[in-house]
Design an enzyme around this catalytic site. Structure first.
Site, PDB file in Angstrom:
ATOM      1  N   CYS A   1     -38.141  -1.993  23.942  1.00 25.65           N
ATOM      2  CA  CYS A   1     -37.400  -0.763  23.644  1.00 25.65           C
ATOM      3  C   CYS A   1     -37.080  -0.045  24.954  1.00 25.65           C
ATOM      4  O   CYS A   1     -35.962   0.449  25.168  1.00 25.65           O
ATOM      5  CB  CYS A   1     -38.214   0.162  22.743  1.00 25.65           C
ATOM      6  SG  CYS A   1     -38.872  -0.586  21.249  1.00 25.65           S
TER       7      CYS A   1
ATOM      8  N   HIS B   1     -33.912   1.977  26.517  1.00 28.23           N
ATOM      9  CA  HIS B   1     -34.033   3.422  26.298  1.00 28.23           C
ATOM     10  C   HIS B   1     -34.826   4.143  27.381  1.00 28.23           C
ATOM     11  O   HIS B   1     -34.830   5.371  27.413  1.00 28.23           O
ATOM     12  CB  HIS B   1     -34.707   3.687  24.942  1.00 28.23           C
ATOM     13  CG  HIS B   1     -33.907   3.224  23.761  1.00 28.23           C
ATOM     14  ND1 HIS B   1     -32.789   3.881  23.314  1.00 28.23           N
ATOM     15  CD2 HIS B   1     -34.075   2.154  22.930  1.00 28.23           C
ATOM     16  CE1 HIS B   1     -32.294   3.248  22.244  1.00 28.23           C
ATOM     17  NE2 HIS B   1     -33.058   2.192  21.999  1.00 28.23           N
TER      18      HIS B   1
ATOM     19  N   CYS C   1     -32.301  -2.064  15.616  1.00 23.74           N
ATOM     20  CA  CYS C   1     -32.351  -2.260  17.060  1.00 23.74           C
ATOM     21  C   CYS C   1     -33.000  -3.605  17.377  1.00 23.74           C
ATOM     22  O   CYS C   1     -32.564  -4.323  18.277  1.00 23.74           O
ATOM     23  CB  CYS C   1     -33.146  -1.124  17.712  1.00 23.74           C
ATOM     24  SG  CYS C   1     -32.314  -0.414  19.135  1.00 23.74           S
TER      25      CYS C   1
ATOM     26  N   CYS D   1     -39.441  15.331  -9.465  1.00 24.32           N
ATOM     27  CA  CYS D   1     -40.064  15.834  -8.231  1.00 24.32           C
ATOM     28  C   CYS D   1     -40.019  17.356  -8.227  1.00 24.32           C
ATOM     29  O   CYS D   1     -40.989  18.035  -7.888  1.00 24.32           O
ATOM     30  CB  CYS D   1     -39.321  15.324  -7.008  1.00 24.32           C
ATOM     31  SG  CYS D   1     -38.947  13.565  -6.977  1.00 24.32           S
TER      32      CYS D   1
ATOM     33  N   CYS E   1     -42.635  19.750 -10.066  1.00 22.98           N
ATOM     34  CA  CYS E   1     -43.895  20.061  -9.374  1.00 22.98           C
ATOM     35  C   CYS E   1     -43.634  20.785  -8.052  1.00 22.98           C
ATOM     36  O   CYS E   1     -44.251  21.804  -7.769  1.00 22.98           O
ATOM     37  CB  CYS E   1     -44.690  18.781  -9.101  1.00 22.98           C
ATOM     38  SG  CYS E   1     -45.652  18.214 -10.523  1.00 22.98           S
ATOM     39  N   HIS E   2     -42.742  20.230  -7.217  1.00 25.95           N
ATOM     40  CA  HIS E   2     -42.713  20.655  -5.815  1.00 25.95           C
ATOM     41  C   HIS E   2     -41.770  21.831  -5.531  1.00 25.95           C
ATOM     42  O   HIS E   2     -41.900  22.460  -4.487  1.00 25.95           O
ATOM     43  CB  HIS E   2     -42.388  19.459  -4.919  1.00 25.95           C
ATOM     44  CG  HIS E   2     -43.413  18.363  -5.038  1.00 25.95           C
ATOM     45  ND1 HIS E   2     -44.692  18.490  -4.533  1.00 25.95           N
ATOM     46  CD2 HIS E   2     -43.369  17.149  -5.641  1.00 25.95           C
ATOM     47  CE1 HIS E   2     -45.374  17.384  -4.803  1.00 25.95           C
ATOM     48  NE2 HIS E   2     -44.606  16.548  -5.480  1.00 25.95           N
TER      49      HIS E   2
ATOM     50  N   CYS F   1     -46.262   8.950  -5.754  1.00 24.96           N
ATOM     51  CA  CYS F   1     -45.916   9.977  -6.737  1.00 24.96           C
ATOM     52  C   CYS F   1     -45.244   9.335  -7.957  1.00 24.96           C
ATOM     53  O   CYS F   1     -45.523   9.725  -9.094  1.00 24.96           O
ATOM     54  CB  CYS F   1     -44.978  11.021  -6.128  1.00 24.96           C
ATOM     55  SG  CYS F   1     -45.773  12.602  -5.776  1.00 24.96           S
TER      56      CYS F   1
END
Lengths: 256, 134
Positions: free
Chosen positions: A71, A75, A109, A172, A175-176, A217
């Site tokens: 990498c 980079h 990549c 979702c 609840c959230h 979940c």
């Protein structure tokens, strides 16, 4: 017939009466944890996620694939080139014009530039590299790209967020958005922000991605989870990042 | 698959089974976090049960507030009373989305389980709840 009418009615109500968390009310998942777990996250010498980040640093600098490039070969040092990157993902991948998340981008990549095989979802290596890259954004605000090409996918994510799933028939949002801060059994319900991923979860005794957490979940409501890397998960992640825009990145988060 | 039942206002007046509900079995179902799941969301007069949820109304004294027919509809399909309810429909196997393979085509509880739970909930009176639960 009655059932169909009821479902149509439910959907209509959900769309017209959308409750969202006001910006001033937003809380990181870390705020719902016990003080000891908070302390574990805060202190780099006790945060187990830092071990993944360290391994990720090694991988960042290790040549891989037929090109023999690391990498870092392209980079350079991650603390400069990767600063703020995780806070922007998922983003549009230019050559496909499709959204890709950070894990997916790392694998692109590898295949495109390193000529290396993609890393398996939830593999130690992919989680380590993702954690290391995301660590370079720690403390920076979640900054979803202002890119209209992402809008349909964000909208898809929001639809999924409000869709009831599974035998227990929960969305979702129920609840959230609607019940955060209350207790499900012993567990306080957090707001489900994605700003600490990958996380070290004590229940897992290991690192995991946002997708792993979403699958947990879904299994909890007795639904068939979406697959790793599925369009649905990318859409949900896009929506969650836009919902958390401006909140500081915390990777590596620790969660109970 | 769930059998047919008749909704009468906010009630299902007729029991789902010929065998009367057993409150002792019903209590075991209510406190079982894999089966009844009730205490994940509800608090109730179950002193030995730690970590009761607070997403949903306290079950203390529910037998004084709702009769068996009202309890039956709320257990069978709470969405018929409030389409926005978060309470799962315990006796419904169709019209659900992306149900996991282990659960597909099955109701959360059996007809007899429902009758047992109703027998237990109907026995929870305000008098018993007293000052202890408040």
């Amino acid at each position: 017939m009655i059932r169909t009418a009821l479902i149509a009615f439910t959907t209509t109500v959900a769309v017209t009466a959308i409750a969202q968390i006001a910006p001033g009310e937003r809380r990181s998942g870390a705020e719902f944890m016990s003080p000891s777990t908070q302390a574990m996250q805060k202190d780099d010498t006790s945060n187990p996620g830092m071990l993944a980040a360290l391994e990720g640093e090694t991988l960042w600098n290790a040549p891989a694939g037929n090109e023999g490039k690391s990498c870092a070969s392209c980079h350079g040092p991650a603390d400069k080139s990767m600063k703020g990157v995780a806070a922007r993902y998922p983003a549009i991948h230019q050559s496909t014009s499709m959204p890709v998340d950070l894990q997916g981008r790392i694998n692109l990549c590898r295949s495109d530039n390193q000529k290396a095989s993609p890393l398996r979802f939830e593999s130690r290596e992919l989680l380590a590299l993702t954690t290391y890259v995301a660590l370079q954004s720690r403390g920076m605000p979640v900054s979803p790209p202002d890119d209209a090409r992402l809008d349909p996918f964000r909208n898809q994510g929001e639809t999924l967020w409000r869709q009831r799933f599974g035998q227990l028939n929960f969305s979702c949002a129920q609840c959230h958005d609607d019940n955060w801060g209350k207790r499900l059994g012993s567990a306080p319900i957090p707001q489900a922000h994605p700003n600490g991923y990958p996380i070290y979860r004590l229940e897992w005794q290991g690192m995991g991605s946002l997708q792993r957490r979403l699958r947990n979940c879904m299994a909890g409501v007795r639904a068939e989870p979406f697959g790793f890397g599925s369009d649905e998960f990318i859409a949900l992640e896009l929506y969650l990042m836009s919902r958390a825009a401006g909140m500081p990145m915390e990777t590596p988060g620790v969660r109970p | 698959m769930a059998q047919e039942f008749i909704v009468d206002g906010d009630r299902i007046s007729a029991p789902l089974t010929s065998q009367p509900g057993d409150a002792v079995r019903g209590r075991a179902i209510v406190v079982d976090r894999q089966k009844g799941l009730c205490l994940l969301c509800h608090t109730g007069p179950f002193a030995e049960q730690k970590f009761q949820g607070n997403l949903a109304p306290d079950l203390s004294g529910v037998g004084s507030r709702l009769d068996s027919g009202q309890l039956r509809l709320r257990l069978v399909d709470s969405l018929k009373i409030n389409p926005q309810s978060i309470m799962p429909s315990y006796y419904r196997a169709d019209g659900l989305h992306r149900v996991g393979t282990n659960w597909r085509g099955k109701t959360i509880l059996s007809a007899q389980d429902i009758e047992d739970v109703i027998a237990m909930l109907a026995s929870l009176s305000e008098a018993d709840a007293g000052g202890v639960q408040k």
